[in-house]
Scaffold this active site. Structure first.
Site, PDB file in Angstrom:
ATOM      1  N   ARG A 179       0.627  -1.108  -0.304  1.00  0.00           N
ATOM      2  CA  ARG A 179      -0.179  -0.090   0.275  1.00  0.00           C
ATOM      3  C   ARG A 179       0.897   1.102  -0.225  1.00  0.00           C
ATOM      4  O   ARG A 179       0.570   2.338   0.547  1.00  0.00           O
ATOM      5  CB  ARG A 179      -0.893   0.040   1.157  1.00  0.00           C
ATOM      6  CG  ARG A 179      -1.776  -1.342   1.394  1.00  0.00           C
ATOM      7  CD  ARG A 179      -2.359  -1.462   0.121  1.00  0.00           C
ATOM      8  NE  ARG A 179      -3.075  -3.270   0.588  1.00  0.00           N
ATOM      9  CZ  ARG A 179      -3.665  -3.588  -0.657  1.00  0.00           C
ATOM     10  NH1 ARG A 179      -3.697  -3.055  -2.056  1.00  0.00           N
ATOM     11  NH2 ARG A 179      -4.724  -4.398  -0.508  1.00  0.00           N
ATOM     12  N   ASN A 182       2.775  -7.449   7.482  1.00  0.00           N
ATOM     13  CA  ASN A 182       2.542  -8.790   7.526  1.00  0.00           C
ATOM     14  C   ASN A 182       4.187  -9.590   6.661  1.00  0.00           C
ATOM     15  O   ASN A 182       4.849  -8.894   6.039  1.00  0.00           O
ATOM     16  CB  ASN A 182       2.130  -8.375   5.567  1.00  0.00           C
ATOM     17  CG  ASN A 182       0.175  -7.957   5.918  1.00  0.00           C
ATOM     18  OD1 ASN A 182      -0.028  -9.442   6.287  1.00  0.00           O
ATOM     19  ND2 ASN A 182       0.342  -7.646   4.874  1.00  0.00           N
ATOM     20  N   LYS A 219       0.752  -8.877  14.051  1.00  0.00           N
ATOM     21  CA  LYS A 219      -0.474  -9.090  13.269  1.00  0.00           C
ATOM     22  C   LYS A 219      -0.743 -10.574  12.668  1.00  0.00           C
ATOM     23  O   LYS A 219       0.251 -11.363  12.546  1.00  0.00           O
ATOM     24  CB  LYS A 219      -1.034  -8.062  11.551  1.00  0.00           C
ATOM     25  CG  LYS A 219      -1.591  -9.312  11.123  1.00  0.00           C
ATOM     26  CD  LYS A 219      -1.514  -8.595   9.228  1.00  0.00           C
ATOM     27  CE  LYS A 219      -2.769  -8.803   8.674  1.00  0.00           C
ATOM     28  NZ  LYS A 219      -3.166  -8.157   7.314  1.00  0.00           N
ATOM     29  N   GLU A 230      -6.025 -12.597   8.000  1.00  0.00           N
ATOM     30  CA  GLU A 230      -5.810 -12.445   5.847  1.00  0.00           C
ATOM     31  C   GLU A 230      -4.550 -13.676   6.221  1.00  0.00           C
ATOM     32  O   GLU A 230      -3.102 -13.029   5.241  1.00  0.00           O
ATOM     33  CB  GLU A 230      -5.437 -11.289   6.043  1.00  0.00           C
ATOM     34  CG  GLU A 230      -6.233 -10.053   6.338  1.00  0.00           C
ATOM     35  CD  GLU A 230      -6.266  -8.335   4.737  1.00  0.00           C
ATOM     36  OE1 GLU A 230      -7.138  -8.228   5.187  1.00  0.00           O
ATOM     37  OE2 GLU A 230      -4.929  -8.455   4.960  1.00  0.00           O
ATOM     38  N   ARG A 263      -1.913  -6.409  17.367  1.00  0.00           N
ATOM     39  CA  ARG A 263      -2.852  -5.472  16.146  1.00  0.00           C
ATOM     40  C   ARG A 263      -4.996  -5.773  16.451  1.00  0.00           C
ATOM     41  O   ARG A 263      -4.819  -7.700  16.218  1.00  0.00           O
ATOM     42  CB  ARG A 263      -3.308  -4.950  14.831  1.00  0.00           C
ATOM     43  CG  ARG A 263      -1.513  -4.737  14.332  1.00  0.00           C
ATOM     44  CD  ARG A 263      -1.054  -4.528  12.907  1.00  0.00           C
ATOM     45  NE  ARG A 263      -2.217  -3.768  11.875  1.00  0.00           N
ATOM     46  CZ  ARG A 263      -2.948  -3.725  11.101  1.00  0.00           C
ATOM     47  NH1 ARG A 263      -2.965  -5.455  10.496  1.00  0.00           N
ATOM     48  NH2 ARG A 263      -3.763  -3.188   9.972  1.00  0.00           N
ATOM     49  N   LYS A 303      -8.357  -0.408  14.751  1.00  0.00           N
ATOM     50  CA  LYS A 303      -8.960   0.542  13.101  1.00  0.00           C
ATOM     51  C   LYS A 303      -9.233   1.823  13.571  1.00  0.00           C
ATOM     52  O   LYS A 303     -10.858   1.344  14.400  1.00  0.00           O
ATOM     53  CB  LYS A 303      -8.948  -0.582  12.320  1.00  0.00           C
ATOM     54  CG  LYS A 303      -7.426  -1.029  11.177  1.00  0.00           C
ATOM     55  CD  LYS A 303      -7.789  -1.693  10.630  1.00  0.00           C
ATOM     56  CE  LYS A 303      -6.737  -2.238   9.199  1.00  0.00           C
ATOM     57  NZ  LYS A 303      -7.215  -2.513   7.895  1.00  0.00           N
ATOM     58  N   ASP A 352     -11.985  -1.242   7.217  1.00  0.00           N
ATOM     59  CA  ASP A 352     -10.757  -1.572   6.190  1.00  0.00           C
ATOM     60  C   ASP A 352     -10.744  -0.207   5.818  1.00  0.00           C
ATOM     61  O   ASP A 352     -10.061   0.743   4.417  1.00  0.00           O
ATOM     62  CB  ASP A 352     -10.104  -2.469   5.337  1.00  0.00           C
ATOM     63  CG  ASP A 352      -9.521  -2.374   4.817  1.00  0.00           C
ATOM     64  OD1 ASP A 352      -7.861  -2.170   5.755  1.00  0.00           O
ATOM     65  OD2 ASP A 352      -8.714  -3.065   4.115  1.00  0.00           O
ATOM     66  N   GLU A 407      -5.685   3.364  15.098  1.00  0.00           N
ATOM     67  CA  GLU A 407      -4.529   2.799  13.969  1.00  0.00           C
ATOM     68  C   GLU A 407      -5.856   4.060  13.237  1.00  0.00           C
ATOM     69  O   GLU A 407      -6.609   3.573  12.823  1.00  0.00           O
ATOM     70  CB  GLU A 407      -4.958   1.351  12.883  1.00  0.00           C
ATOM     71  CG  GLU A 407      -4.422   1.388  12.220  1.00  0.00           C
ATOM     72  CD  GLU A 407      -3.732  -0.260  11.805  1.00  0.00           C
ATOM     73  OE1 GLU A 407      -3.121  -0.695  11.153  1.00  0.00           O
ATOM     74  OE2 GLU A 407      -3.830  -0.988  12.695  1.00  0.00           O
ATOM     75  N   GLU A 436      -4.897   4.538   0.715  1.00  0.00           N
ATOM     76  CA  GLU A 436      -5.397   2.701   0.117  1.00  0.00           C
ATOM     77  C   GLU A 436      -6.744   2.747  -0.942  1.00  0.00           C
ATOM     78  O   GLU A 436      -6.510   2.620  -1.632  1.00  0.00           O
ATOM     79  CB  GLU A 436      -4.941   1.221   0.963  1.00  0.00           C
ATOM     80  CG  GLU A 436      -5.864   0.839  -0.027  1.00  0.00           C
ATOM     81  CD  GLU A 436      -5.217  -0.209   1.123  1.00  0.00           C
ATOM     82  OE1 GLU A 436      -5.691  -1.594   0.619  1.00  0.00           O
ATOM     83  OE2 GLU A 436      -4.719  -1.031   2.563  1.00  0.00           O
ATOM     84  N   TRP A 464     -13.975 -11.875   0.732  1.00  0.00           N
ATOM     85  CA  TRP A 464     -13.440 -10.996   2.081  1.00  0.00           C
ATOM     86  C   TRP A 464     -14.250 -10.007   2.436  1.00  0.00           C
ATOM     87  O   TRP A 464     -14.623  -9.534   3.578  1.00  0.00           O
ATOM     88  CB  TRP A 464     -12.463  -9.710   1.097  1.00  0.00           C
ATOM     89  CG  TRP A 464     -11.198 -10.790   0.605  1.00  0.00           C
ATOM     90  CD1 TRP A 464     -11.736 -10.763  -0.412  1.00  0.00           C
ATOM     91  CD2 TRP A 464      -9.868 -10.123   0.744  1.00  0.00           C
ATOM     92  NE1 TRP A 464     -10.333 -10.982  -1.637  1.00  0.00           N
ATOM     93  CE2 TRP A 464      -9.122 -11.203  -0.128  1.00  0.00           C
ATOM     94  CE3 TRP A 464      -9.729 -10.875   2.318  1.00  0.00           C
ATOM     95  CZ2 TRP A 464      -8.412 -11.808   0.263  1.00  0.00           C
ATOM     96  CZ3 TRP A 464      -8.559 -11.024   2.435  1.00  0.00           C
ATOM     97  CH2 TRP A 464      -7.608 -11.719   1.059  1.00  0.00           C
TER      98      TRP A 464
END
Length: 710
Positions: free
Chosen positions: A191, A233, A313, A317, A350, A391, A396, A418, A424, A572
């Protein structure tokens, strides 16, 4: 003691951003202001790396603003440096009696930790910058330089500089003010929309530490005090950051940030004991696993004694986590907290955890519910040095979504909010989108957790529930681009995030004007035009993209550009459920997923009710017919048509507004922004036509104004 500021071969106003200090000059050509006599000397009687940085910043800033390079008297006794000597005095309360003596005991105790006090003594010609900590002195130094730059010399209405500096006391509202880099060691940025990583290239750490130091300057000038330097990630090679192979490099980067009072964190791979440790499990209750983390954490602190801790994290995902072993997130986080506790480190865990393999046919599963369902049962079970990173919304980082109901639901758990500075879903720094108004709306949201007045800003600063760790985290928007952020005006988001983390009471308007004056100077037409562009840009972007809180409608994977059904039949959980009769997600208790019940009663009642639900979130909470009449008096379908036509027109006007500044802006910045605004204007038409055509064909309902829809 003075430490020179390292800079790469990049230079110019795009790269300098809001720290050029030249913007305070009479012209951008470098004609200096009249220099007051007290700026000619800097006196500091302590040795500390961060104080050395403060001195270096003062030297560079004062020389750029006034054309005068001050002399420095440093690391000498108070007897040698007369307490009556004019100049700028820097120091901590414990290390400099000369500075401490400029403030009363009550004034000194009113600013703690990173807070600072500034006083100008007109009789002695002394400006004192003091704090309990060296970091506070640095923040006070940046405040002074900001004031010097923001004071237009030629304005007869401006408050005299010395009056503005008569007495200032500032205390950061949030203890943690953090940036998350999503950089990968191969040099890519997840991103990222501003070039490659400034930290890594070709699987190794960069050797260009100068640019990293320049980034530290930008961050510290806005009050940022923590950074994680790799993607959440975490791939196998980044997992090696905990080992001897990379620890020396990590330590070198930590040193650059340390000079600016910024603490370094690492994102870690939960499965590291397996992937790089040779164990056959990462079970958080397994003694071998716990010992593995204890040993490797000790090695990290041996290399970096002021290391901040781990960002994690997990179970999200396709990332590994404690769920694999039938453990919960408290088990996983507490294992790492145990390893960090002897070193005063923290785990930032997270809460972006949800089922990313949903069946689109199943309307009972709701991604928005996931974080609350996973974490609220664990309130009170997390160790004191665990912080949940939540978040701002439950989905998202959409241009419009509800706020996360986790805020106000976990009274016994440390938490930070966050945000996503990188754009993005808001134009990817090719479209102008000033995000501070969105963040302000979230921070000012009343959760009713302790009755009326329970705003999110009072939860994340730790005051409402008396939590020791609290604050802000955000995903960075910088890369190797010459202007750092791809779009020069996107620098306002990075600047604004830091200022808001320091003081969430600042308005979006105040922050915008401050950034514009620091970056472009004091031409009133420039200030008015760019301010108007910034403050309208979020609404404009929302107008021509996804309507009424429904979100998404973007191309899968890269998320740029319109695609109404791009995620509609995906795994998703990002659905709008449009059919020939209506659109929206039913999240009510009465007939939907029950998500509305996760809020405190006052907000549950508001969102559950079709009559009370705000228009801007109607499709986030309800599935309604296209003919449903909004509070505005328009039907949903007419709102979609009108806003998308309006948004495209407004985007064209943004380009026109910018063109009016030709000749008043540095040419390299002007040309870059002009090209980007033209691109946005054209792309907004693509959004307009694809969204309107989709819903016209879906609903069969004509536009009342008879405009062209394909």
């Amino acid at each position: 003691m003075s430490r020179s500021i390292v800079q790469t071969d990049l230079s110019g106003p795009q790269y300098d951003a809001w720290l050029s200090y030249r913007s305070g000059s009479s012209t951008r050509g470098g004609v200096a202001k009249h220099a007051p006599s007290w700026i000619q000397h800097i006196i500091v009687n302590e040795k500390h790396e961060v104080l050395s940085t403060a001195v270096a910043e003062l030297i560079q800033g004062l020389e750029n603003i006034y054309g005068v390079k001050p002399t420095v008297n440093q690391a000498q006794s108070a007897q040698t440096n007369s307490d009556a000597a004019p100049g700028i005095w820097l120091g901590t309360w414990s290390g400099s009696s000369s500075v401490a003596g400029q403030f009363s005991e009550s004034e000194r105790t009113s600013v703690q930790g990173e807070g600072y006090a500034i006083r100008f003594n007109e009789e002695l010609g002394q400006l004192a910058i003091g704090s309990e900590s060296a970091q506070g002195v640095l923040y006070g130094t940046f405040h002074v330089l900001r004031e010097l730059t923001l004071t237009p010399e030629s304005s007869i209405d401006a408050e005299p500089l010395e009056s503005r500096l008569r007495y200032i006391a500032e205390q950061p509202r949030n203890s943690l003010r953090m940036i998350n880099q999503w950089d990968n060691v191969d040099g890519s940025i997840e991103r990222g929309y501003a070039g490659d990583s400034i930290f890594y290239e070709k699987g190794e750490f960069t050797r260009d530490l100068g640019r990293i130091r320049d980034y530290a300057r930008l961050l510290a000038s806005t009050g940022i005090n923590a950074i994680s330097i790799n993607n959440v990630n975490v791939h196998q090679r980044e997992s090696l950051f905990l080992t001897e192979h990379f620890l020396g490099d990590v330590a070198r980067v930590a040193s650059e940030f340390r000079a600016y009072g910024i603490q370094l964190f690492l994102s870690v791979n939960y499965a590291s004991p397996i992937e790089i440790g040779g164990l056959n499990t990462a079970d958080p209750l397994d003694e071998q696993v716990r010992e593995w983390w204890n040993v490797h954490t000790a090695k990290v602190y041996a290399a970096i004694p002021d290391f901040g801790g781990y960002l994690v994290k997990a179970d999200s995902e396709n990332r590994p986590g404690p769920f694999t072993y039938n453990r919960d997130h408290a088990d996983g986080a507490n294992m790492l907290a145990e390893a960090l506790r002897p070193f005063d480190g923290v785990v930032i865990w997270r809460c972006f955890v949800y089922n990313c393999k949903q069946d689109w046919r199943d309307r009972s599963t709701d991604r928005a519910r996931a974080a609350y369902d996973h974490f609220t049962p664990l309130d009170g079970r997390f160790a004191d040095n665990v912080i949940l990173q939540i978040k701002n919304g439950p989905m998202d980082f959409q241009v419009r979504e509800a706020v996360s109901p986790l805020f106000g639901a976990m009274e016994q758990t440390n938490q930070v909010i966050e945000f996503q500075i990188t754009q993005e879903y808001t134009g990817q720094q090719r479209h102008l989108c000033y995000l501070v108004p969105q963040w302000k709306d979230v921070l000012d949201f009343d959760t009713y957790a302790k009755g009326e007045g329970s705003e999110i800003k009072n939860i994340v600063d730790g005051s409402m529930f008396n939590r020791p760790y609290s604050g802000f985290a955000a995903v960075s928007n910088i890369g190797s681009d010459a202007c750092w952020t791809g779009h020069p005006l996107a620098q306002a988001n990075l600047y604004g995030y830091g200022r808001l983390a320091w003081n969430p009471e600042l308005s979006a308007e105040e922050i915008a004007e401050e950034w514009i004056r620091l970056t472009f100077g004091h031409d009133e037409e420039v200030i008015h035009t760019i301010s108007a562009m910034l403050l309208s840009s979020l609404d404009i972007y929302e107008n021509y993209t996804a309507p009424l809180g429904v979100g998404w409608m973007v191309n899968p994977n890269h998320h740029y550009g319109p695609n109404v059904d791009g995620y509609e039949y995906s795994k998703w959980g990002t659905y709008h459920f449009a059919d020939c009769e209506g659109i929206g997600v039913d999240r009510t208790v009465r007939s939907g997923t029950g998500y509305t019940s996760q809020y405190h009663q006052q907000n549950t009642d508001k969102y559950e009710s079709l009559e009370q639900c705000p228009d801007e979130l109607i499709l986030f909470f309800h599935h309604v017919p296209y003919t449903h009449v909004l509070h505005s008096g328009k039907t949903v379908i007419q709102h979609i048509y009108d806003t998308h036509f309006e948004g495209a027109t407004q985007a064209t006007e943004l380009a026109n507004q910018w063109r009016s500044l030709e000749g008043k802006i540095d040419a390299s910045i002007y040309d870059k922004v002009a090209a980007l605004q033209e691109e946005q204007a054209e792309h907004s038409k693509e959004w307009r036509d694809m969204i309107n055509t989709y819903f016209y064909r879906k609903s069969g309902i004509d536009d009342e104004q008879g405009r062209t829809i394909y």
